[in-house]
Design an enzyme around this catalytic site. Sequence first.
Site, PDB file in Angstrom:
ATOM      1  N   HIS A 121      29.964  25.898  39.218  1.00 19.68           N
ATOM      2  CA  HIS A 121      28.996  24.822  38.938  1.00 19.68           C
ATOM      3  C   HIS A 121      28.166  24.451  40.162  1.00 19.68           C
ATOM      4  O   HIS A 121      27.410  23.476  40.138  1.00 19.68           O
ATOM      5  CB  HIS A 121      29.683  23.560  38.394  1.00 19.68           C
ATOM      6  CG  HIS A 121      30.559  23.830  37.207  1.00 19.68           C
ATOM      7  ND1 HIS A 121      30.150  24.594  36.152  1.00 19.68           N
ATOM      8  CD2 HIS A 121      31.837  23.442  36.935  1.00 19.68           C
ATOM      9  CE1 HIS A 121      31.131  24.654  35.255  1.00 19.68           C
ATOM     10  NE2 HIS A 121      32.160  23.973  35.709  1.00 19.68           N
ATOM     11  N   ASP A 152      33.558  36.972  43.127  1.00 23.85           N
ATOM     12  CA  ASP A 152      32.781  35.790  43.486  1.00 23.85           C
ATOM     13  C   ASP A 152      31.437  35.831  42.770  1.00 23.85           C
ATOM     14  O   ASP A 152      30.669  36.788  42.938  1.00 23.85           O
ATOM     15  CB  ASP A 152      32.588  35.771  45.003  1.00 23.85           C
ATOM     16  CG  ASP A 152      31.901  34.513  45.511  1.00 23.85           C
ATOM     17  OD1 ASP A 152      31.277  33.791  44.692  1.00 23.85           O
ATOM     18  OD2 ASP A 152      31.977  34.252  46.725  1.00 23.85           O
ATOM     19  N   GLY A 183      39.585  29.186  34.729  1.00 22.29           N
ATOM     20  CA  GLY A 183      40.407  27.980  34.752  1.00 22.29           C
ATOM     21  C   GLY A 183      41.787  28.259  35.317  1.00 22.29           C
ATOM     22  O   GLY A 183      42.131  29.389  35.669  1.00 22.29           O
ATOM     23  N   GLY A 196      34.454  31.953  35.082  1.00 17.69           N
ATOM     24  CA  GLY A 196      35.298  30.781  35.220  1.00 17.69           C
ATOM     25  C   GLY A 196      36.405  30.812  34.186  1.00 17.69           C
ATOM     26  O   GLY A 196      36.175  30.607  33.003  1.00 17.69           O
ATOM     27  N   SER A 225      39.814  29.289  27.040  1.00 14.80           N
ATOM     28  CA  SER A 225      38.555  29.589  26.360  1.00 14.80           C
ATOM     29  C   SER A 225      38.442  31.077  26.042  1.00 14.80           C
ATOM     30  O   SER A 225      37.851  31.460  25.021  1.00 14.80           O
ATOM     31  CB  SER A 225      37.368  29.139  27.210  1.00 14.80           C
ATOM     32  OG  SER A 225      37.344  27.730  27.334  1.00 14.80           O
TER      33      SER A 225
END
Length: 393
Positions: free
Chosen positions: A281, A255, A209, A207, A220
């Site tokens: 999530h 993915d 962003g 992830g 991050s």
Amino acid sequence: MGGEAVQTDITTEHIERLITAAGSHGVTGAIKELGVARTGSIVIDELVFRCEPPRNRHAVPVRIDLVHGTEKAVHVLRLADGEPVTSSEEAPEDACVRLEFDLAELVTLVYGVPRERSAGVHRSELLLAAWPRLTAAYGISDHELMGSVQRAVDSVLGGLSHRRPSLNELAVRYGSDKWSVIHWFTPHYDRHLRDLRNEPVRVLEIGIGGYAEADSGGESLQMWKRYFPRGLVLGVDIVEKHGLDAARLRTVRGDQSDRAFLASIAEQHGPFDVIIDDGSHVNEHVLATFDALFPHLRSGGFYVVEDLWTAYCPGFGGDDENLDNPGTSLGLLKGIIDRIHHEERDGADPDHVARNTVGLHVYHNIAFIQKGVNAEGRIPAWIPRSSDEINPR
């Protein structure tokens, strides 16, 4: 904040070579292998990234001379308040100050185990020939230019300081949402990861962003790159993010629900010291990712799951009625408690997670699973299994 220097034929393997050499007193051999020019470009790129945010109002060109025996590599850093630090290897005639470093010493300082910086790390010289041109261009006095030069040099040397910015500070600097307003994760991260901070770790974060924007996100990843000065950082996202690639930081498109893809990531870039799931999530994805990647986490490392609140959201495959549902992220964590205690249960058939999980630390919306050898042994048979045996009625 720090920007990125231009690189050409530099690979992650070259950077790893210097990191390893700096930790084992083999820097001279690494420089011979890579060459002075390439080594200089690598270490200047890292210095540019680590520079403290410039506070000088007027742009200041700082010449950096890297000396190795009879060879020398020259770079010019340009610093100005509110602008990224840049680096070039162009003619440094407009530089107004020069910093000279022994190349091997600078490599050790940048990529070795951090130590207190003592006097004598660099030489400095004011290059006064360029000052009239700069004072005229900016319409300022020599005294005002001196103030900007001092601040620019302080920003450069601040990148070499033994002081490590706190993770809270880095989250704010790079814009990560892991601290302040939405999440309050960074103190927990620092509590568990600080012992790894000076190690040559491999960090995987799922992830990135920025959603569908190709060059957006990665805040991050930048934070982790600065927090782990000897680490390699890999980001995975379902959207192409190669525009964020830089030294010690790579991105891969894929993915997280695709186990074959995750296996290929582990084979190419693992094993990892830290794995962070800040991806979709979706609870099914969280479980599948953990199952695929936990075996590729090094002993002593941490597997981190963020945003546990989706375990209660049906829209993310969560369950707000059956709180023991094993198909949610929190269901996974609750089951790990039993797996940690497999030696105390008759007939337990321990899997990889049970045999290799030594700790589980859960906070609001984030959990840290600590990997290690879980084989302390069962409580001895002679210890009573019933309170009646201890206090007979």
